[in-house]
Design a protein around this motif. Structure first.
Motif, PDB file in Angstrom:
ATOM      1  N   UNK A   4      36.474  40.926  64.674  1.00 57.28           N
ATOM      2  CA  UNK A   4      35.953  42.280  64.407  1.00 57.28           C
ATOM      3  C   UNK A   4      35.112  42.366  63.135  1.00 57.28           C
ATOM      4  N   UNK A   5      35.557  41.682  62.069  1.00 56.26           N
ATOM      5  CA  UNK A   5      34.800  41.730  60.814  1.00 56.26           C
ATOM      6  C   UNK A   5      33.439  41.065  60.983  1.00 56.26           C
ATOM      7  N   UNK A   6      33.393  39.927  61.652  1.00 53.41           N
ATOM      8  CA  UNK A   6      32.138  39.226  61.894  1.00 53.41           C
ATOM      9  C   UNK A   6      31.214  40.061  62.765  1.00 53.41           C
ATOM     10  N   UNK A   7      31.779  40.723  63.747  1.00 52.84           N
ATOM     11  CA  UNK A   7      30.988  41.572  64.631  1.00 52.84           C
ATOM     12  C   UNK A   7      30.387  42.744  63.864  1.00 52.84           C
ATOM     13  N   UNK A   8      31.159  43.355  62.973  1.00 50.65           N
ATOM     14  CA  UNK A   8      30.646  44.464  62.156  1.00 50.65           C
ATOM     15  C   UNK A   8      29.517  43.982  61.252  1.00 50.65           C
ATOM     16  N   UNK A   9      29.685  42.826  60.658  1.00 47.57           N
ATOM     17  CA  UNK A   9      28.655  42.271  59.783  1.00 47.57           C
ATOM     18  C   UNK A   9      27.382  41.979  60.576  1.00 47.57           C
ATOM     19  N   UNK A  10      27.531  41.388  61.743  1.00 46.82           N
ATOM     20  CA  UNK A  10      26.383  41.102  62.599  1.00 46.82           C
ATOM     21  C   UNK A  10      25.669  42.393  62.988  1.00 46.82           C
ATOM     22  N   UNK A  11      26.426  43.414  63.349  1.00 43.62           N
ATOM     23  CA  UNK A  11      25.825  44.707  63.708  1.00 43.62           C
ATOM     24  C   UNK A  11      25.075  45.315  62.519  1.00 43.62           C
ATOM     25  N   UNK A  12      25.651  45.226  61.324  1.00 42.85           N
ATOM     26  CA  UNK A  12      24.998  45.768  60.134  1.00 42.85           C
ATOM     27  C   UNK A  12      23.679  45.054  59.856  1.00 42.85           C
ATOM     28  N   UNK A  13      23.670  43.735  59.982  1.00 41.69           N
ATOM     29  CA  UNK A  13      22.448  42.959  59.761  1.00 41.69           C
ATOM     30  C   UNK A  13      21.398  43.322  60.799  1.00 41.69           C
ATOM     31  N   UNK A  14      21.786  43.444  62.044  1.00 43.22           N
ATOM     32  CA  UNK A  14      20.846  43.815  63.104  1.00 43.22           C
ATOM     33  C   UNK A  14      20.262  45.202  62.871  1.00 43.22           C
ATOM     34  N   UNK A  15      21.095  46.145  62.478  1.00 42.98           N
ATOM     35  CA  UNK A  15      20.595  47.493  62.209  1.00 42.98           C
ATOM     36  C   UNK A  15      19.623  47.501  61.043  1.00 42.98           C
ATOM     37  N   UNK A  16      19.919  46.719  60.005  1.00 42.49           N
ATOM     38  CA  UNK A  16      19.009  46.621  58.865  1.00 42.49           C
ATOM     39  C   UNK A  16      17.669  46.050  59.307  1.00 42.49           C
ATOM     40  N   UNK A  17      17.695  44.996  60.082  1.00 43.55           N
ATOM     41  CA  UNK A  17      16.461  44.372  60.575  1.00 43.55           C
ATOM     42  C   UNK A  17      15.668  45.332  61.447  1.00 43.55           C
ATOM     43  N   UNK A  18      16.335  46.044  62.315  1.00 44.14           N
ATOM     44  CA  UNK A  18      15.644  47.014  63.168  1.00 44.14           C
ATOM     45  C   UNK A  18      15.014  48.114  62.337  1.00 44.14           C
ATOM     46  N   UNK A  19      15.718  48.559  61.316  1.00 45.79           N
ATOM     47  CA  UNK A  19      15.160  49.584  60.435  1.00 45.79           C
ATOM     48  C   UNK A  19      13.933  49.106  59.704  1.00 45.79           C
ATOM     49  N   UNK A  20      13.959  47.856  59.241  1.00 46.56           N
ATOM     50  CA  UNK A  20      12.791  47.302  58.551  1.00 46.56           C
ATOM     51  C   UNK A  20      11.613  47.162  59.493  1.00 46.56           C
ATOM     52  N   UNK A  21      11.865  46.712  60.707  1.00 47.46           N
ATOM     53  CA  UNK A  21      10.788  46.557  61.688  1.00 47.46           C
ATOM     54  C   UNK A  21      10.188  47.895  62.085  1.00 47.46           C
ATOM     55  N   UNK A  22      11.004  48.918  62.151  1.00 46.42           N
ATOM     56  CA  UNK A  22      10.528  50.243  62.549  1.00 46.42           C
ATOM     57  C   UNK A  22       9.822  50.963  61.410  1.00 46.42           C
ATOM     58  N   UNK A  23       9.906  50.422  60.201  1.00 42.05           N
ATOM     59  CA  UNK A  23       9.266  51.079  59.061  1.00 42.05           C
ATOM     60  C   UNK A  23      10.124  52.193  58.499  1.00 42.05           C
ATOM     61  N   UNK A  24      11.426  52.034  58.492  1.00 43.64           N
ATOM     62  CA  UNK A  24      12.330  53.059  58.003  1.00 43.64           C
ATOM     63  C   UNK A  24      12.642  52.930  56.532  1.00 43.64           C
ATOM     64  N   UNK A  25      13.158  51.785  56.109  1.00 41.72           N
ATOM     65  CA  UNK A  25      13.548  51.571  54.716  1.00 41.72           C
ATOM     66  C   UNK A  25      13.161  50.159  54.292  1.00 41.72           C
ATOM     67  N   UNK A  26      12.827  50.027  53.029  1.00 45.86           N
ATOM     68  CA  UNK A  26      12.546  48.700  52.482  1.00 45.86           C
ATOM     69  C   UNK A  26      13.863  48.030  52.136  1.00 45.86           C
ATOM     70  N   UNK A  27      13.794  46.787  51.725  1.00 43.02           N
ATOM     71  CA  UNK A  27      15.011  46.072  51.349  1.00 43.02           C
ATOM     72  C   UNK A  27      15.681  46.712  50.139  1.00 43.02           C
ATOM     73  N   UNK A  28      14.928  47.479  49.353  1.00 37.58           N
ATOM     74  CA  UNK A  28      15.505  48.173  48.203  1.00 37.58           C
ATOM     75  C   UNK A  28      16.104  49.517  48.592  1.00 37.58           C
ATOM     76  N   UNK A  29      15.955  49.900  49.864  1.00 38.15           N
ATOM     77  CA  UNK A  29      16.488  51.172  50.324  1.00 38.15           C
ATOM     78  C   UNK A  29      15.477  52.302  50.288  1.00 38.15           C
ATOM     79  N   UNK A  30      14.282  52.060  49.766  1.00 35.43           N
ATOM     80  CA  UNK A  30      13.254  53.087  49.704  1.00 35.43           C
ATOM     81  C   UNK A  30      12.661  53.311  51.091  1.00 35.43           C
TER      82      UNK A  30
END
Length: 120
Positions: A4-30
């Motif tokens: 479960x912990x690994x799955x949550x981490x994987x999901x968090x990384x995927x969501x971050x990547x999708x957000x960056x690709x969509x132009x939502x937030x930079x790596x700094x959160x801006x």
């Protein structure tokens, strides 16, 4: 099988990547915005910056002090600001492009209260 912990981490990384690709937030959160989604006047200002001018306003290219601390902290002189004309305004208006010496580009349409990092 993922734990479960690994799955949550994987999901968090995927969501971050999708957000960056969509132009939502930079790596700094801006928040980010793709250059092509900026107002036409902002895209024209970027073209002038890329060419080195000439700029329509005397203050274009002046040091931006980042007194609001909305951008990452850097030494004075690191950031430069440029006016983005606002249709219907008789003065410089509230819209600006701010560039950093490291190649960063930021856009504000509320006179430095908030910024979006421009993805070029």
């Amino acid at each position: 099988m993922l734990r479960p912990r690994s799955l949550r981490l994987l999901c968090a990384v995927l969501l971050l990547c999708l957000g960056l690709l969509a132009g939502g937030c930079s790596s700094s959160g801006m928040a980010t915005v793709r250059e092509g989604r900026l107002p036409a006047e902002a895209r024209r200002t970027l073209e002038l910056i890329d060419r080195g001018g000439p700029f329509p306003y005397e203050k274009d290219g002046s040091v931006f002090g980042n007194f609001e601390r909305e951008l990452p902290r850097e030494q004075r002189g690191y950031y430069r600001e440029y006016t983005v004309p606002t249709p219907g305004e008789h003065d410089r208006g509230a819209r600006r492009i701010v560039t950093g010496s490291g190649g960063e580009t930021y856009y504000t349409d509320d006179h430095y209260e908030s910024f979006e990092e421009v993805l070029r």
